[in-house]
Design an enzyme around this catalytic site. Sequence first.
Site, PDB file in Angstrom:
ATOM      1  N   ARG A   1       0.846  -1.190   0.000  1.00  0.00           N
ATOM      2  CA  ARG A   1       0.000   0.000   0.000  1.00  0.00           C
ATOM      3  C   ARG A   1       0.882   1.240   0.000  1.00  0.00           C
ATOM      4  O   ARG A   1       2.026   1.204   0.469  1.00  0.00           O
ATOM      5  CB  ARG A   1      -0.887   0.010   1.251  1.00  0.00           C
ATOM      6  CG  ARG A   1      -1.907  -1.130   1.250  1.00  0.00           C
ATOM      7  CD  ARG A   1      -2.987  -0.905   2.293  1.00  0.00           C
ATOM      8  NE  ARG A   1      -2.471  -0.712   3.623  1.00  0.00           N
ATOM      9  CZ  ARG A   1      -3.050   0.073   4.527  1.00  0.00           C
ATOM     10  NH1 ARG A   1      -4.140   0.733   4.242  1.00  0.00           N
ATOM     11  NH2 ARG A   1      -2.528   0.184   5.736  1.00  0.00           N
TER      12      ARG A   1
ATOM     13  N   LYS B   1       4.203 -11.237   9.877  1.00  0.00           N
ATOM     14  CA  LYS B   1       3.519 -11.171   8.591  1.00  0.00           C
ATOM     15  C   LYS B   1       3.963 -12.303   7.660  1.00  0.00           C
ATOM     16  O   LYS B   1       5.129 -12.404   7.300  1.00  0.00           O
ATOM     17  CB  LYS B   1       3.823  -9.809   7.960  1.00  0.00           C
ATOM     18  CG  LYS B   1       3.010  -9.472   6.760  1.00  0.00           C
ATOM     19  CD  LYS B   1       2.876  -7.962   6.686  1.00  0.00           C
ATOM     20  CE  LYS B   1       2.776  -7.426   5.298  1.00  0.00           C
ATOM     21  NZ  LYS B   1       2.702  -5.972   5.307  1.00  0.00           N
TER      22      LYS B   1
ATOM     23  N   ARG C   1      -0.952  -0.784  14.821  1.00  0.00           N
ATOM     24  CA  ARG C   1       0.202  -1.405  15.486  1.00  0.00           C
ATOM     25  C   ARG C   1      -0.204  -1.831  16.889  1.00  0.00           C
ATOM     26  O   ARG C   1      -0.962  -1.120  17.551  1.00  0.00           O
ATOM     27  CB  ARG C   1       1.358  -0.390  15.618  1.00  0.00           C
ATOM     28  CG  ARG C   1       1.919   0.092  14.293  1.00  0.00           C
ATOM     29  CD  ARG C   1       2.822  -0.957  13.646  1.00  0.00           C
ATOM     30  NE  ARG C   1       3.323  -0.514  12.351  1.00  0.00           N
ATOM     31  CZ  ARG C   1       2.734  -0.766  11.187  1.00  0.00           C
ATOM     32  NH1 ARG C   1       1.624  -1.467  11.152  1.00  0.00           N
ATOM     33  NH2 ARG C   1       3.246  -0.339  10.058  1.00  0.00           N
TER      34      ARG C   1
HETATM   35  P1  ATP Z   1       0.016  -1.700   7.430  1.00  0.00           P
HETATM   36  O1  ATP Z   1       0.661  -2.230   8.668  1.00  0.00           O
HETATM   37  O2  ATP Z   1      -0.573  -0.376   7.560  1.00  0.00           O
HETATM   38  O3  ATP Z   1      -0.854  -2.708   6.735  1.00  0.00           O
HETATM   39  P2  ATP Z   1       2.328  -2.309   6.061  1.00  0.00           P
HETATM   40  O4  ATP Z   1       3.572  -1.616   6.509  1.00  0.00           O
HETATM   41  O5  ATP Z   1       2.114  -3.714   6.455  1.00  0.00           O
HETATM   42  O6  ATP Z   1       1.165  -1.431   6.450  1.00  0.00           O
HETATM   43  P3  ATP Z   1       1.696  -2.965   3.340  1.00  0.00           P
HETATM   44  O7  ATP Z   1       1.563  -2.038   2.223  1.00  0.00           O
HETATM   45  O8  ATP Z   1       0.515  -3.746   3.789  1.00  0.00           O
HETATM   46  O9  ATP Z   1       2.293  -2.114   4.509  1.00  0.00           O
HETATM   47  O10 ATP Z   1       2.855  -3.991   3.020  1.00  0.00           O
HETATM   48  C1  ATP Z   1       4.157  -3.529   2.610  1.00  0.00           C
HETATM   49  C2  ATP Z   1       5.110  -3.703   3.780  1.00  0.00           C
HETATM   50  O11 ATP Z   1       5.238  -5.098   4.098  1.00  0.00           O
HETATM   51  C3  ATP Z   1       6.518  -3.261   3.485  1.00  0.00           C
HETATM   52  O12 ATP Z   1       6.666  -1.900   3.737  1.00  0.00           O
HETATM   53  C4  ATP Z   1       7.361  -4.132   4.429  1.00  0.00           C
HETATM   54  O13 ATP Z   1       7.413  -3.565   5.725  1.00  0.00           O
HETATM   55  C5  ATP Z   1       6.553  -5.390   4.536  1.00  0.00           C
HETATM   56  N1  ATP Z   1       7.060  -6.485   3.656  1.00  0.00           N
HETATM   57  C6  ATP Z   1       7.590  -6.390   2.414  1.00  0.00           C
HETATM   58  N2  ATP Z   1       7.876  -7.596   1.900  1.00  0.00           N
HETATM   59  C7  ATP Z   1       7.505  -8.494   2.851  1.00  0.00           C
HETATM   60  C8  ATP Z   1       7.534  -9.903   2.935  1.00  0.00           C
HETATM   61  N3  ATP Z   1       7.978 -10.661   1.946  1.00  0.00           N
HETATM   62  N4  ATP Z   1       7.085 -10.474   4.073  1.00  0.00           N
HETATM   63  C9  ATP Z   1       6.602  -9.741   5.100  1.00  0.00           C
HETATM   64  N5  ATP Z   1       6.553  -8.400   5.082  1.00  0.00           N
HETATM   65  C10 ATP Z   1       6.990  -7.778   3.969  1.00  0.00           C
END
Ligand code: ATP
Length: 264
Positions: free
Chosen positions: A60, A124, A261
Amino acid sequence: MTHTLTPGRIAALCRPAAARIDIRVVEQTGSTNADLLAALPGLAAPTLLIAKAQTAGRGRAGRSWLSAAGKSLTFSLAWKFSLPVHALVGLPLAVGVAIAEALAMFQIPVKLKWPNDVLHDGRKLAGILIESASAGKLPPDSSWAVIGIGINMAVSDSMAAEIGRPVAAIPWLADLDQDMLMATLASALAESLLQFEQEGLAAFTQRWNALHAYAGQAVTIIDNGRLLHEGTAQGVDEIGRFLIDTAAGRIAVMAGDVSLRPKE
Ligand code: ATP
């Protein structure tokens, strides 16, 4: 690996809801979401684009999704809805439920983090990015959604360092029949998308809340590093807003670009 992503075999293994999907596999691309968005006006059927390697995966708000060949599942599904684009706001939650339910078939327990993350052991495991369009010569009450999914099978130390946040991976997913795995995911998605079109998010809110990662926990809502709200996480309502009990009472947060968070 004997079966590595063959469109015809994936199609043969899909359940009926996914039968209409045109399945394509590419060795490498920048972003499967970007490719399908670009192809949208010309697509005659729902289309699943699977990339064996993705070099510029998107998250995003311009964030990136990292992956490596043979160590990640990276795919997007373009799906046409008989719904106006504004009716798709809750779609990321329905897709999270679909992915969680598909992974549960492989005994992989996951939880959902509002609005669009799939967590395993609190970290994640998978990300969801939905980009929608009412482009082209569509009637006003229809729209396309391009649903991008990335699932970690293995994460190297260098990739984990680059991500800079705790991540989860399920290494044995790479040992499974990849066609069967993709067919299971595509089928779960197609079934949920059909249900979303007919019944809306209402069909998913209870299921989402049953999978909620932070139910009853102290959380914060952050906007670009700025604290917007803090309180006790409840769950999502029937239009996909995140409910938090704060000192000032219960509030409902829309997704936008805010981030949830756990409170540190
Ligand atoms: P939110 O917590 O608001 O959903 P987010 O930081 O999780 O935001 P997203 O756009 O959902 O943002 O996902 C992108 C983010 O996920 C990246 O900025 C990074 O921090 C994380 N990310 C990127 N690649 C991976 C991966 N392979 N596995 C887990 N996390 C990842």
